[in-house]
Motif scaffolding. Structure first.
Motif, PDB file in Angstrom:
ATOM      1  N   LEU A  55     -67.318  43.813 -41.923  1.00 31.19           N
ATOM      2  CA  LEU A  55     -68.315  44.178 -42.926  1.00 31.19           C
ATOM      3  C   LEU A  55     -68.983  45.500 -42.580  1.00 31.19           C
ATOM      4  O   LEU A  55     -69.156  46.367 -43.444  1.00 31.19           O
ATOM      5  N   GLU A  56     -69.331  45.700 -41.323  1.00 34.91           N
ATOM      6  CA  GLU A  56     -69.948  46.960 -40.903  1.00 34.91           C
ATOM      7  C   GLU A  56     -68.973  48.130 -41.049  1.00 34.91           C
ATOM      8  O   GLU A  56     -69.374  49.229 -41.446  1.00 34.91           O
ATOM      9  N   LEU A  58     -66.540  48.287 -43.259  1.00 34.59           N
ATOM     10  CA  LEU A  58     -66.456  48.532 -44.698  1.00 34.59           C
ATOM     11  C   LEU A  58     -67.666  49.324 -45.182  1.00 34.59           C
ATOM     12  O   LEU A  58     -67.522  50.313 -45.907  1.00 34.59           O
ATOM     13  N   GLU A  59     -68.859  48.921 -44.761  1.00 32.44           N
ATOM     14  CA  GLU A  59     -70.068  49.622 -45.171  1.00 32.44           C
ATOM     15  C   GLU A  59     -70.053  51.075 -44.702  1.00 32.44           C
ATOM     16  O   GLU A  59     -70.358  51.998 -45.462  1.00 32.44           O
ATOM     17  N   PHE A  60     -69.695  51.302 -43.447  1.00 33.76           N
ATOM     18  CA  PHE A  60     -69.644  52.658 -42.902  1.00 33.76           C
ATOM     19  C   PHE A  60     -68.621  53.502 -43.654  1.00 33.76           C
ATOM     20  O   PHE A  60     -68.884  54.658 -43.996  1.00 33.76           O
ATOM     21  N   THR A  61     -67.460  52.917 -43.937  1.00 30.97           N
ATOM     22  CA  THR A  61     -66.409  53.644 -44.658  1.00 30.97           C
ATOM     23  C   THR A  61     -66.875  54.016 -46.065  1.00 30.97           C
ATOM     24  O   THR A  61     -66.644  55.136 -46.525  1.00 30.97           O
ATOM     25  N   CYS A  62     -67.543  53.094 -46.739  1.00 35.19           N
ATOM     26  CA  CYS A  62     -68.056  53.382 -48.087  1.00 35.19           C
ATOM     27  C   CYS A  62     -69.095  54.494 -48.053  1.00 35.19           C
ATOM     28  O   CYS A  62     -69.066  55.405 -48.882  1.00 35.19           O
ATOM     29  N   ARG A  63     -70.013  54.431 -47.083  1.00 35.62           N
ATOM     30  CA  ARG A  63     -71.021  55.496 -46.961  1.00 35.62           C
ATOM     31  C   ARG A  63     -70.354  56.841 -46.707  1.00 35.62           C
ATOM     32  O   ARG A  63     -70.745  57.857 -47.280  1.00 35.62           O
TER      33      ARG A  63
END
Length: 94
Positions: A55-56, A58-63
């Motif tokens: 999840l982290e 994914l979040e970092f990649t999206c940002r």
């Protein structure tokens, strides 16, 4: 690539509907990151710690993608061959 290796999209179904549960169940057989249209994300793994890492990541990649697209920096993409080699070796070179 390792944490986001297997991603599936699940099309929209009403919340709490049997069909949504069935579609999520089918997608979970193929992937451990599920994007549910108009609902959000489900992350699956063997442990809470590994699920959180997915999840982290994914979040970092999206940002990172939002920042890059907003800055106009051109992205380069790895070839499928390079990505497959990485995943087969989990980034370890012999």
């Amino acid at each position: 690539m390792y944490y986001l290796e297997k991603i599936e999209k699940v099309r929209y179904f009403h919340s709490c509907s049997a069909i949504l549960g069935e579609e999520v169940g089918e997608a979970a057989k193929k992937a451990n990151v599920l994007f549910l249209k108009n609902h959000g994300v489900i992350v699956l793994d063997d442990s809470v710690e590994e699920a959180m890492m997915r999840l982290e990541t994914l979040e970092f990649t999206c940002r990172m993608m939002v920042m890059v697209k907003g800055s106009g920096i051109p992205l380069s993409v790895l070839t499928d061959e390079v990505a497959e080699e990485f995943l087969a070796n989990r980034g370890i070179r012999g």
